[in-house]
Design an enzyme around this catalytic site. Structure first.
Site, mmCIF file in Angstrom:
data_model
loop_
_atom_site.group_PDB
_atom_site.id
_atom_site.type_symbol
_atom_site.label_atom_id
_atom_site.label_comp_id
_atom_site.label_asym_id
_atom_site.label_seq_id
_atom_site.Cartn_x
_atom_site.Cartn_y
_atom_site.Cartn_z
ATOM 1 N N HIS A 173 22.443 11.153 16.479
ATOM 2 C CA HIS A 173 22.270 11.498 17.895
ATOM 3 C C HIS A 173 20.972 12.251 18.152
ATOM 4 O O HIS A 173 20.547 12.365 19.303
ATOM 5 C CB HIS A 173 23.458 12.339 18.377
ATOM 6 C CG HIS A 173 24.698 11.538 18.617
ATOM 7 N ND1 HIS A 173 25.087 11.132 19.871
ATOM 8 C CD2 HIS A 173 25.622 11.053 17.751
ATOM 9 C CE1 HIS A 173 26.207 10.438 19.782
ATOM 10 N NE2 HIS A 173 26.551 10.375 18.500
ATOM 11 N N ASP A 177 20.395 7.863 21.422
ATOM 12 C CA ASP A 177 21.529 8.261 22.250
ATOM 13 C C ASP A 177 22.506 7.098 22.409
ATOM 14 O O ASP A 177 22.252 5.983 21.936
ATOM 15 C CB ASP A 177 21.069 8.789 23.613
ATOM 16 C CG ASP A 177 20.279 7.774 24.429
ATOM 17 O OD1 ASP A 177 20.465 6.555 24.226
ATOM 18 O OD2 ASP A 177 19.474 8.203 25.280
#
Length: 202
Positions: A173, A177
Site C-alpha cells: 500500500h 493503492d
C-alpha cells in the site's frame, strides 16, 4: 471469465499433450495476460529499495512451484514480456520439472520482479498470497471451473455454463493503492476474456 481459454484447452488439449508430452493449463494464458497488462501499469512491476521505487524495464516473472510438502520455490522466467502463450507453457513446464527434480540453479531463482502463485491446483476458491520483498505485488490464481451464470443476450437473460475463476492480488500500500491494483486486475480480466488466444497459441 475463462471460457475462451477453456474452449481452446478442450479443443486442442489432446493434440497439445501429444505434441509436447504435458498438459496445456490455464497458467500460461494468465502469465501472458499479466505481462500485457503491466505495459499499462508499470508500478506493478517494480521494487522498493534504499533508493526508493524502481520501475523495471523487463518483467521477470516468478512462478511458485509446490514441492509436495517440502515447501514452495519460485523459479523465474526472465524477460517474460517477450513470451507467447506457447513459450510460457514450455518455460513453466520446464521450470516445474527442474524444481521437482531438485535441479534449479541460483540463476533460476534470482531477479524476480513479480510472482504468480497457482493456488488453483489445491482447489482453493480464494487466497491472499504474501508479497516477496522487494517486489510490490503478487498474484494468486484460484479455482477455475464450470459454473452457471446469468448472461444478458439479445433475447434477454439466460442461464449459461461458463468457465469462471478468481484472481487475487496482494500489494504494497505504500506503492500502490486499491484503485491502481483494481484497475490492473480489470485489465488482466479484459485480456483473458477478449483475446484471440487461439491465434497467439498456434
Amino acid at each position: 471469465d475463462f471460457t475462451a481459454v477453456g474452449r481452446i484447452r478442450t479443443k486442442h488439449g489432446g493434440s497439445w499433450r501429444e505434441k509436447t508430452g504435458y498438459a496445456l493449463t490455464y497458467l500460461p494464458f494468465i502469465a501472458r495476460a499479466v505481462c500485457l497488462a503491466m505495459g499499462d501499469f508499470p508500478r506493478i512491476n517494480a521494487s522498493v529499495g534504499e533508493g526508493g521505487l524502481r520501475l523495471h524495464p523487463h518483467v521477470n516473472l516468478a512462478i511458485a512451484v509446490d514441492l509436495g510438502g517440502k515447501g514452495l520455490v519460485a523459479p523465474v522466467i526472465k524477460t517474460a514480456e517477450a513470451c507467447s502463450v506457447a513459450r510460457f507453457a514450455d518455460r513453466i513446464h520446464g521450470l516445474m520439472v527442474k524444481a521437482r527434480e531438485g535441479l534449479l540453479t541460483g540463476d533460476d531463482l534470482s531477479g524476480a520482479t513479480y510472482t504468480i502463485f497457482n493456488s488453483r491446483t489445491f482447489g482453493m476458491l480464494f487466497s491472499a498470497p504474501v508479497i516477496s520483498p522487494p517486489q510490490v505485488a503478487v498474484l494468486s490464481t484460484d479455482a477455475i471451473g464450470k459454473r452457471p451464470v446469468v448472461v444478458n443476450g439479445a433475447d434477454g437473460d439466460t442461464i449459461a455454463i461458463r468457465y469462471l475463476g478468481i484472481l487475487t492480488q496482494s500489494f504494497d500500500h505504500g506503492v500502490i493503492d486499491n484503485a491502481y491494483s483494481a484497475a490492473f486486475l480489470r485489465r488482466v480480466k479484459a485480456i483473458i476474456e477478449e483475446s484471440d488466444w487461439l491465434g497467439t497459441l498456434i
